[in-house]
Scaffold this motif. Sequence first.
Motif, PDB file in Angstrom:
ATOM      1  N   ASP A   1     -53.897   8.830  -5.784  1.00  0.00           N
ATOM      2  CA  ASP A   1     -53.735   7.971  -4.600  1.00  0.00           C
ATOM      3  C   ASP A   1     -52.864   6.772  -4.955  1.00  0.00           C
ATOM      4  OD1 ASP A   1     -55.426   9.517  -3.049  1.00  0.00           O
ATOM      5  OD2 ASP A   1     -57.222   8.363  -3.599  1.00  0.00           O
TER       6      ASP A   1
ATOM      7  N   THR B   1     -52.370   3.509  -2.617  1.00  0.00           N
ATOM      8  CA  THR B   1     -52.695   3.022  -1.276  1.00  0.00           C
ATOM      9  C   THR B   1     -52.316   1.564  -1.057  1.00  0.00           C
ATOM     10  OG1 THR B   1     -54.920   2.640  -2.094  1.00  0.00           O
ATOM     11  CG2 THR B   1     -54.571   4.664  -0.847  1.00  0.00           C
TER      12      THR B   1
ATOM     13  N   VAL C   1     -49.773   6.537   0.069  1.00  0.00           N
ATOM     14  CA  VAL C   1     -49.860   7.999   0.002  1.00  0.00           C
ATOM     15  C   VAL C   1     -51.101   8.387  -0.783  1.00  0.00           C
ATOM     16  CG1 VAL C   1     -47.424   8.661   0.269  1.00  0.00           C
ATOM     17  CG2 VAL C   1     -48.266   7.957  -1.970  1.00  0.00           C
ATOM     18  N   GLY C   2     -51.656   9.531  -0.425  1.00  0.00           N
ATOM     19  CA  GLY C   2     -52.876   9.989  -1.083  1.00  0.00           C
ATOM     20  C   GLY C   2     -52.582  11.160  -1.998  1.00  0.00           C
ATOM     21  N   LYS C   3     -53.540  11.427  -2.870  1.00  0.00           N
ATOM     22  CA  LYS C   3     -53.434  12.590  -3.760  1.00  0.00           C
ATOM     23  C   LYS C   3     -53.242  13.842  -2.909  1.00  0.00           C
ATOM     24  CE  LYS C   3     -55.858  15.005  -7.384  1.00  0.00           C
ATOM     25  NZ  LYS C   3     -56.555  14.947  -8.603  1.00  0.00           N
ATOM     26  N   GLY C   4     -52.299  14.679  -3.282  1.00  0.00           N
ATOM     27  CA  GLY C   4     -52.043  15.913  -2.533  1.00  0.00           C
ATOM     28  C   GLY C   4     -50.958  15.772  -1.475  1.00  0.00           C
ATOM     29  N   ASP C   5     -50.580  14.537  -1.143  1.00  0.00           N
ATOM     30  CA  ASP C   5     -49.502  14.337  -0.158  1.00  0.00           C
ATOM     31  C   ASP C   5     -48.154  14.709  -0.770  1.00  0.00           C
ATOM     32  OD1 ASP C   5     -51.319  13.391   1.621  1.00  0.00           O
ATOM     33  OD2 ASP C   5     -50.659  11.279   1.553  1.00  0.00           O
ATOM     34  N   LYS C   6     -47.275  15.222   0.099  1.00  0.00           N
ATOM     35  CA  LYS C   6     -45.900  15.491  -0.349  1.00  0.00           C
ATOM     36  C   LYS C   6     -45.096  14.203  -0.286  1.00  0.00           C
ATOM     37  CE  LYS C   6     -44.594  20.191  -0.065  1.00  0.00           C
ATOM     38  NZ  LYS C   6     -44.315  21.320   0.763  1.00  0.00           N
ATOM     39  N   VAL C   7     -44.330  13.929  -1.328  1.00  0.00           N
ATOM     40  CA  VAL C   7     -43.482  12.728  -1.344  1.00  0.00           C
ATOM     41  C   VAL C   7     -42.085  13.090  -1.828  1.00  0.00           C
ATOM     42  CG1 VAL C   7     -45.263  10.958  -1.699  1.00  0.00           C
ATOM     43  CG2 VAL C   7     -44.314  12.178  -3.672  1.00  0.00           C
TER      44      VAL C   7
ATOM     45  N   ARG D   1     -51.020   2.612   4.726  1.00  0.00           N
ATOM     46  CA  ARG D   1     -51.799   3.708   4.182  1.00  0.00           C
ATOM     47  C   ARG D   1     -51.348   4.136   2.775  1.00  0.00           C
ATOM     48  NH1 ARG D   1     -52.547   9.071   4.107  1.00  0.00           N
ATOM     49  NH2 ARG D   1     -50.346   9.522   4.410  1.00  0.00           N
TER      50      ARG D   1
ATOM     51  N   VAL E   1     -45.570  16.654  -5.214  1.00  0.00           N
ATOM     52  CA  VAL E   1     -46.925  16.405  -4.702  1.00  0.00           C
ATOM     53  C   VAL E   1     -47.531  15.254  -5.489  1.00  0.00           C
ATOM     54  CG1 VAL E   1     -49.234  17.419  -4.442  1.00  0.00           C
ATOM     55  CG2 VAL E   1     -47.190  18.824  -4.044  1.00  0.00           C
TER      56      VAL E   1
ATOM     57  N   THR F   1     -38.598  16.814  -3.941  1.00  0.00           N
ATOM     58  CA  THR F   1     -39.907  16.731  -3.279  1.00  0.00           C
ATOM     59  C   THR F   1     -40.987  17.077  -4.298  1.00  0.00           C
ATOM     60  OG1 THR F   1     -38.851  17.475  -1.258  1.00  0.00           O
ATOM     61  CG2 THR F   1     -41.258  17.583  -1.303  1.00  0.00           C
TER      62      THR F   1
END
Length: 415
Positions: free
Chosen positions: A346, A348, A400-406, A398, A342, A340
């Motif tokens: 972005d 998108t 994933v954006g900056k700061g999202d957990k992936v 959408r 961060v 996992t």
Amino acid sequence: MRFNREVVKVADARERLFPHIRVKPTEKLKLEQCVGRYLAQEIVSTSPLPHFHRSSMDGYAIRAADTRGATRERPVLLEVLETIPAGSVPQHPITRGTASRIMTGAAVPEGADAVVMIEWTETIEKDEKTYIYIPRELEPGTHIAPTGSELEQGTLLLGKGQRIGPGEMALLATFGYAEVEVYERPTVAIFATGSELLNVSSPLLPGKIRNSNSYTLLSLLLDAGAIPLMQETLPDEVEQAQAKILDALDRADLVITTGGVSVGDFDILVDIFERWDGRMLFNKVAMRPGSPTTVGVREDKFLFSLSGNPGACFVGFELFVRPVIAGMMGKPDRSLPTFTAVMDEDFTKPSPFERYVRGRYEIVDGQMFVRLAGTEKSSITLTIKDANCLIVVPPGGRGVGKGDKVQAIMLKKWE
Ligand SMILES: Nc1nc2c(c(=O)[nH]1)N[C@H]1C(S)=C(S)[C@@H](COP(=O)(O)OP(=O)(O)OC[C@H]3O[C@@H](n4cnc5c(N)ncnc54)[C@H](O)[C@@H]3O)O[C@H]1N2
Ligand code: MOO
Ligand SMILES: [Mg+2]
């Protein structure tokens, strides 16, 4: 048939592969040939480690009790009996008032229960005898690794299916495994397909490109431990390609093709799979890149038909081929090395399918971040070299954006 493909999720596609994995027979190899192989036997410690009381410093073997009360002002004086190099057997036991000079890795003489470092001692010669001064007290056990302190004899160290790397090699050597039972390496035939493909040595011609996928696969296969068998490039001609592929399936444990699996007029693998007398496990996966990835099995041998786009070929190998090869070489675990992280930027780009984006991970202040290795497109070759992970971007508009957990899959563990 051509345009009617059942879309299968990546996890389901992978599950469809696993029941068909046949583990290769085993072979006994000299230890130096075992790197990267998977163990077909259990490995136990054949002796205690260390198998004698071992000095961990260059110094003097002494009785700790003899140093009681020693200070800089009132050091104790011990008579030196002998010098014990590593590899030799001490000749004299240590008794009250005596010491023996000893080297790192040497067997501690009987009677001694501590080693004092050379730097802490002062030597004097008197009446043709050597003495040392010790200016401080020592605890029993100082700088001695007792017999079996790292490992007892008979400890199970490595199980079947363990891959052999540096640490495993060290243990195998330590315990005298000069020959080791491991699983054989599978042979894998590589076919690039496409009438546009030129050999690496060819000058560029209008509309034609050099075949790079075969070389990407060659490298991936060697890294995975398989024996790659580079085959000639196949033009988009069904009969000829089918004959060559079937012939290779007879000779190799597994065949990989790249290109010709989508919906184009000259996507010949689609025709070959239409006539396939084996089982087709899937021919469309809910993923980008590599959605047309097609896999069949015939007499327990896989035919992996990866997309021709360089990025898709690479991703298809990591998700589907690598775990199968590892399984054939004896690895019991089929999971992908997922972690996992961060997102550090972005992403998108909308996609109806899950995306496996070539990315780079980096740890900043103890936190794992991932970002794109470059432009994310199936046709892009450049970013394969820069990717050390695949970022898993969920389907939908959408991204994933900056700061999202992936979630991401680790690549290039050697880097
Ligand atoms: N109408 C549609 N067209 C395409 C679709 C679709 O759904 N509908 N899917 C696209 C997707 S997604 C992919 S991925 C590609 C898959 O194409 P193929 O797997 O059939 O591969 P090719 O058509 O043979 O080649 C694609 C591309 O890659 C280049 N290529 C092929 N082999 C090599 C090689 N050995 N080394 C370097 N480059 C190679 C080839 O020249 C093409 O540019 O289909 C889309 N189309
Ligand atoms: O499935 Mo294709 O490889 O996305 O571009
Ligand atoms: Mg095509």
